[in-house]
Design an enzyme around this catalytic site. Structure first.
Site, mmCIF file in Angstrom:
data_model
loop_
_atom_site.group_PDB
_atom_site.id
_atom_site.type_symbol
_atom_site.label_atom_id
_atom_site.label_comp_id
_atom_site.label_asym_id
_atom_site.label_seq_id
_atom_site.Cartn_x
_atom_site.Cartn_y
_atom_site.Cartn_z
ATOM 1 N N GLU A 1 2.816 -4.552 9.661
ATOM 2 C CA GLU A 1 3.321 -3.450 9.264
ATOM 3 C C GLU A 1 4.254 -2.802 10.294
ATOM 4 O OE1 GLU A 1 1.327 0.961 8.754
ATOM 5 O OE2 GLU A 1 -0.021 -0.731 8.719
ATOM 6 N N CYS B 1 -4.588 5.598 7.849
ATOM 7 C CA CYS B 1 -5.085 5.366 6.482
ATOM 8 C C CYS B 1 -6.568 6.051 6.264
ATOM 9 C CB CYS B 1 -5.343 3.897 5.996
ATOM 10 S SG CYS B 1 -6.325 3.505 4.511
ATOM 11 N N THR C 1 -0.954 2.607 10.048
ATOM 12 C CA THR C 1 -1.939 3.002 9.295
ATOM 13 C C THR C 1 -3.132 2.543 9.875
ATOM 14 O OG1 THR C 1 -1.796 1.382 7.651
ATOM 15 C CG2 THR C 1 -0.495 3.377 7.466
ATOM 16 N N HIS D 1 2.902 -6.491 14.918
ATOM 17 C CA HIS D 1 1.999 -6.485 13.633
ATOM 18 C C HIS D 1 2.780 -6.411 12.537
ATOM 19 C CE1 HIS D 1 -0.880 -4.626 10.731
ATOM 20 N NE2 HIS D 1 -1.710 -5.168 11.362
ATOM 21 N N ASN E 1 -7.454 -3.186 11.261
ATOM 22 C CA ASN E 1 -8.350 -2.221 10.802
ATOM 23 C C ASN E 1 -9.726 -2.757 11.036
ATOM 24 O OD1 ASN E 1 -9.788 -2.265 7.947
ATOM 25 N ND2 ASN E 1 -7.763 -2.963 7.708
ATOM 26 N N CYS F 1 0.903 -1.212 0.027
ATOM 27 C CA CYS F 1 -0.175 0.108 -0.098
ATOM 28 C C CYS F 1 0.947 1.310 -0.176
ATOM 29 C CB CYS F 1 -0.938 -0.177 1.233
ATOM 30 S SG CYS F 1 -1.754 1.404 1.647
ATOM 31 N N SER G 1 -10.116 -3.928 2.918
ATOM 32 C CA SER G 1 -9.587 -4.554 1.790
ATOM 33 C C SER G 1 -10.572 -5.691 1.591
ATOM 34 C CB SER G 1 -8.310 -5.066 1.778
ATOM 35 O OG SER G 1 -8.180 -6.074 2.945
#
Length: 219
Positions: free
Chosen positions: A41, A106, A78, A39, A136, A11, A178
């Site tokens: 990310e 995000c 994010t 996590h 998320n 992303c 997503s």
């Protein structure tokens, strides 16, 4: 060698956090990364400058930090909850008033959290479609619960217990950033089959952001 073609589909918003972290470290900053340890990310961002980056998950961890001699630069995972992030950022500002702060949540995550809060205020039950390892999606369920609704996180229609609908007049439905519509459509059709006559889309923000395709896919 198999001569496989590699396409980087990271992303762009995550890539932005990586670049900010790397550049800040190069400029001599100590980086505070607001995120969840372990996590994917956060692990990736931490890898950009591991010797100059510290992960903080909550305001308590910020309060426990010692004196930081170098200038402080702040980035965020994010997919965090806006509410959780706000408390951590406030604590950082109190501890390090000169900190340079980037709030990198995000836009799609932010918009969905706003919508989930709005839906939960009107619904008895909120179904969040998304994976349990999706940060998320997990946050959306938490946002809905904090707004007063009963909320469940499901991978799809097969995870829904019909008993959840007992005594429920309004059902809210949302999903992780997503999640494809193909996972939501069967749930909507099932609700229609149970007597739902009105399906009302909730759109608080029109999303018009577009990213170019990764190299190798663009035509």
């Amino acid at each position: 060698r198999r001569r496989l073609r590699v396409i980087d589909s990271t992303c762009p918003l995550v890539t932005k956090v990586h670049l900010e972290t790397k550049q800040a470290a190069t400029r001599g900053y100590d980086v505070l990364l607001v995120g969840h340890r372990g996590h994917d990310e956060t692990v990736g961002t931490l890898g950009e400058a591991p010797d100059q980056t510290r992960v903080v998950e909550d305001a308590g961890e910020v309060a426990a930090l010692g004196e930081i001699e170098r200038p402080v630069f702040v980035v965020t995972q994010t997919t965090l909850s806006m509410d959780d992030t706000a408390g951590v950022i406030d604590e950082i500002r109190d501890r390090y008033p000169a900190a340079e702060i980037r709030n990198d949540i995000c836009y799609a995550t932010t918009n969905r959290q706003h919508a989930a809060r709005s839906i939960a205020a009107r619904a008895d039950l909120v179904l969040v479609v998304g994976s349990r390892n999706s940060s998320n999606s997990v946050r959306l369920r938490e946002v809905a619960e904090d707004a007063g609704a009963t909320a469940y996180l499901v991978d799809g229609i097969e995870d829904i217990d019909p008993a959840w609908y007992e005594g429920v007049e309004v059902v809210g439905l949302t999903s992780g950033a997503s999640v494809p519509d193909e996972l939501l459509d069967p749930i909507i059709e099932d609700l229609r089959g149970r007597g739902v006559t009105k399906v009302e889309p909730v759109v608080l923000t029109e999303e018009d952001v577009e990213f170019r395709l990764p190299d190798g896919l663009a035509t």
